[in-house]
Design an enzyme around this catalytic site. Structure first.
Site, short mmCIF file in Angstrom:
data_model
loop_
_atom_site.label_atom_id
_atom_site.label_comp_id
_atom_site.label_asym_id
_atom_site.label_seq_id
_atom_site.Cartn_x
_atom_site.Cartn_y
_atom_site.Cartn_z
N LYS A 199 0.79 -1.09 0.03
CA LYS A 199 0.07 -0.16 0.03
C LYS A 199 0.96 1.37 -0.10
O LYS A 199 0.68 2.09 -0.70
CB LYS A 199 -0.91 -0.05 1.20
N GLN B 147 -4.17 -1.43 9.72
CA GLN B 147 -4.18 -2.38 9.30
C GLN B 147 -4.77 -3.69 10.42
O GLN B 147 -4.24 -3.91 11.45
CB GLN B 147 -2.91 -2.96 8.70
N ASP C 196 -10.83 2.79 4.77
CA ASP C 196 -11.10 1.49 4.76
C ASP C 196 -12.64 1.49 4.76
O ASP C 196 -13.22 0.24 4.47
CB ASP C 196 -10.77 0.80 6.09
N1 GUN Z 1 -6.75 -6.71 6.61
C1 GUN Z 1 -7.18 -7.61 5.52
N2 GUN Z 1 -8.02 -6.73 4.59
C2 GUN Z 1 -7.97 -5.40 5.23
C3 GUN Z 1 -8.53 -4.29 4.45
O1 GUN Z 1 -8.98 -4.03 3.48
N3 GUN Z 1 -7.96 -3.28 5.43
C4 GUN Z 1 -7.36 -3.27 6.54
N4 GUN Z 1 -7.27 -2.00 7.49
N5 GUN Z 1 -7.02 -4.50 7.03
C5 GUN Z 1 -7.23 -5.44 6.16
#
Ligand code: GUN
Length: 283
Positions: free
Chosen positions: A51, A95, A118
């Site tokens: 990311k 995350q 998110d």
């Molecule tokens: N862990 C797995 N998928 C995601 C996501 O889309 N966002 C976040 N913050 N953590 C994740």
């Protein structure tokens, strides 16, 4: 035998980046993303790196904040509040999964809905389901964008979503309804699962069970989207068995399908959040 057409997430993500670069070049500021990671879960380390790399390549301001796995919940909430107040920060992402001593719900509710890239804050969840404008979850956005890019008409279609997670299955059902699809959500407790998935003209699978979906589960000619990312003996496997390519008309690969779309939608959400905060209404 003809095999299913491959729906490439890499290709579609590139078109998203092209558009975002154009938008960014017209803005008098640079949107900024802050990603918070706790602990050293290998999958999280890898996702967060990806990311951050993408955001920087696109020309966004990106910073990753890493905290020890035993960081107290209050300390994390305090950091989030500081980022909420920081006018230099447009998007905040924590995350997941978080260590067991931290209440994920409290953390997600602490993030300002305007910076919630998110789309997990209850206010954004509500907006998704009530038809309003807001920030919505990246993976479901990526699935819908991918399908639309390849000209899949969703209006009136029989779409079955296999999986009911808060991150993928549930928000995807909401987005598909907004597209006027006929949506069925099925899960591990659904009776006669293969019978129901076989009704789908579009089948989206997000359960995290390697190669669960076999060709008998799929209606001939269906479009199949595989959201699964399962690490098995060092290899990445989807939730859909490769034999499904023999019956489906189109299929997303793993890796290279939904994954790149998720990251692209995070970038799009960061730009949207930056505009939301400055102008109130997203474009
Ligand atoms: N862990 C797995 N998928 C995601 C996501 O889309 N966002 C976040 N913050 N953590 C994740």
């Amino acid at each position: 035998m003809t095999l299913a057409r491959t729906l490439s997430g890499h290709e579609v993500a590139e078109t998203v980046y092209r558009e975002l670069r154009e938008t960014l070049s017209s803005l008098p500021f640079v949107p900024s993303l802050r990603v918070i990671r706790l602990g050293e879960d290998p999958a999280s380390v890898s996702y967060v790196r990806l990311k951050d790399k993408r955001a920087r390549e696109l020309g966004l301001l990106s910073q990753v904040e890493v905290f020890p796995a035993d960081t107290p919940e209050e300390a994390l909430l305090g950091r989030i509040e500081a980022l909420n107040q920081d006018p230099e920060v447009d998007g905040i992402l924590v995350q997941l999964p978080l260590p067991a001593h931290i209440r994920t719900e409290r953390v997600l509710e602490a993030i300002s809905p305007l910076k919630d890239v998110d789309g997990f804050h209850p206010l954004n969840v509500g907006k998704l389901w009530s038809g309003g404008e807001g920030l919505f979850p990246c993976t479901p956005l990526g699935v819908v964008h991918l399908l639309k890019h390849y000209g899949v008409e969703l209006r009136g279609k029989e779409v079955v979503v296999l999986g009911r997670s808060n991150i993928v299955g549930k928000p995807l059902a909401g987005l598909l309804l907004r597209e006027d699809a006929t949506v069925t959500v099925v899960h591990s407790r659904t009776r006669n699962l293969p019978e129901v998935t076989r009704r789908a003209e579009v089948l989206v699978v997000a359960v995290g069970r390697p190669h669960l979906v076999r060709k008998e589960w799929v209606r001939p000619g269906a479009i199949v989207v595989d959201v699964g990312v399962n690490r098995v003996e060092g290899k990445l496997l989807g939730d859909v068995h490769p034999e499904v390519a023999e019956v489906a008309s189109a299929l997303t690969p793993v890796p290279g399908g939904v994954g790149p779309m998720t990251v692209a939608m995070l970038m799009a959400n960061t730009v949207k959040a930056a505009l939301l905060r400055r102008h109130g209404a997203p474009r």
